[in-house]
Design a protein around this motif. Structure first.
Motif, short mmCIF file in Angstrom:
data_model
loop_
_atom_site.label_atom_id
_atom_site.label_comp_id
_atom_site.label_asym_id
_atom_site.label_seq_id
_atom_site.Cartn_x
_atom_site.Cartn_y
_atom_site.Cartn_z
N GLN A 3 39.40 35.33 69.81
CA GLN A 3 38.67 34.31 69.28
C GLN A 3 37.96 33.50 70.22
N ASP A 142 35.34 33.03 62.40
CA ASP A 142 36.98 33.63 62.55
C ASP A 142 36.62 34.89 63.20
N ARG A 143 36.51 35.06 64.46
CA ARG A 143 36.30 36.40 65.11
C ARG A 143 37.26 37.45 64.96
N ILE A 144 38.52 36.91 64.80
CA ILE A 144 40.05 37.77 64.84
C ILE A 144 39.83 38.51 63.24
N ASN A 145 39.31 37.77 62.33
CA ASN A 145 39.61 38.16 61.06
C ASN A 145 38.20 38.41 60.39
N THR A 147 35.58 36.64 59.59
CA THR A 147 35.64 35.68 58.45
C THR A 147 34.69 34.69 59.06
N TYR A 170 30.99 40.63 58.61
CA TYR A 170 31.62 39.41 58.39
C TYR A 170 31.92 39.24 56.73
N THR A 199 42.21 29.85 68.17
CA THR A 199 43.14 31.07 67.99
C THR A 199 44.27 30.81 66.97
N THR A 200 44.78 29.69 67.09
CA THR A 200 46.07 29.49 66.33
C THR A 200 45.88 28.35 65.38
N ASP A 224 45.77 31.51 55.11
CA ASP A 224 45.77 33.14 55.24
C ASP A 224 45.71 33.65 56.55
N SER A 225 44.85 32.94 57.43
CA SER A 225 44.38 33.35 58.63
C SER A 225 45.70 33.13 59.72
N ARG A 227 46.68 30.07 60.77
CA ARG A 227 46.53 29.13 61.68
C ARG A 227 47.16 27.51 61.26
#
Length: 307
Positions: A3, A142-145, A147, A170, A199-200, A224-225, A227
């Motif tokens: 992230q 949201d680079r991790i997911n 989105t 994305y 990130t969190t 859902d992410s 965080r």
């Protein structure tokens, strides 16, 4: 995919001032710019921030605005360009004088610093169709997911949001967010003043999303992410509490949460306690830049993701 990054791009201003071309729908620009030392004050704030981040073990690549073009907002490079590994994306800008920022040769400066891009996606052609998408000003990634969150506005065209998602793989969470301006409810010009993703954690002015169904969709996506959601008020948003950014240190990868001094002062003690569990809080004074530019710490940083 991470992230956050340990390498950033910043543009040192040469003629910072209140940009009347952007003030028409950036209601975070306050007051008339009648001072004759606005550039001098902004430059001092810029240098302080850049030096602070370097002292925190962040690699800061500074591009000099030579003053050749009328670029009062060049200090906000995150609206013009974004980086995705070996891809760079150029964006269509609402204000005509902001389009001149593409002449600063940011990619050339990065190449000298050892960063190269094998694909450049250029959306600037959509300016001719009066369609705009101002990079990570309007796109909260949201680079991790994979989105992207986007509040629609004159600077965030829904067709281009979808085009970005198709090109960069994305999925979009699109909504509308508003702020009160002289008794009227008006679209927020950039999503990154009302929300930030780390990130969190997620910081968001959820009340600015007035449509209940849209608000629930955004809340569910953030939940859902995984965080922790930290909600801020509209007053806090107006003091740039949403315009913050998580970075990480180059040596150890420790998280840093960068914000202005004004934002820091307007977070509650409980909110700061929560944020501090996600990273070291790094604050810097940006009062001149915030007052006349209508942007804060996050706006001044273009993140470089080079791996």
């Amino acid at each position: 995919m991470r992230q956050t990054t340990d390498t950033i791009l910043m543009v040192r201003p040469s003629q910072f001032r209140k940009n009347e071309d952007t003030a028409v729908n950036n209601f975070f620009q306050t007051g008339e710019d009648t001072a004759n030392n606005t550039q001098e004050l902004a430059l001092a704030e810029f240098n302080t921030m850049a030096q602070l981040l370097e002292s925190k073990d962040v690699q800061v690549i500074v591009v000099e605005d030579s003053g050749q073009f009328d670029t009062p907002d060049s200090i906000f490079p995150n609206n013009v360009i974004s980086f995705h590994g070996t891809k760079a994306v150029l964006y269509p800008m609402y204000a005509e004088n902001r389009r001149l920022e593409r002449n600063l040769n940011v990619l050339g400066a990065l190449q000298k610093a050892g960063f190269s891009y094998d694909q450049i996606i250029d959306y600037s052609i959509y300016e001719d169709q009066h369609q705009y998408l101002e990079s990570t000003g309007v796109l909260i990634l949201d680079r991790i997911n994979a989105t992207v969150y986007c509040s629609l506005s004159p600077r965030a065209n829904p067709i281009l949001v979808q085009r970005f998602c198709e090109d960069l793989h994305y999925q979009a969470v699109v909504f509308e967010a508003f702020q009160q301006v002289d008794g009227d409810s008006l679209p927020i010009y950039h999503t990154n003043v009302m929300m930030s993703l780390g990130t969190t954690f997620a910081v968001i002015c959820i009340d600015s999303i007035t449509d209940e169904a849209q608000r629930k969709v955004v809340q569910q996506a953030l939940k859902d992410s995984g965080r922790e959601i930290i909600t801020i008020s509209e007053e806090q948003m107006n003091h740039f509490c949403g315009n913050i950014l998580e970075l990480r240190t180059k040596t150890d990868g420790d998280p840093l949460i960068v914000m202005s001094e004004q934002a820091y002062k307007h977070f509650t003690d409980e909110q700061k306690k929560k944020l501090a569990t996600h990273g070291e809080l790094v604050q810097t004074p940006l009062y001149t830049i915030e007052k006349y530019g209508g942007g804060s710490a996050r706006c001044m940083i273009a993140e470089i993701f080079h791996t």
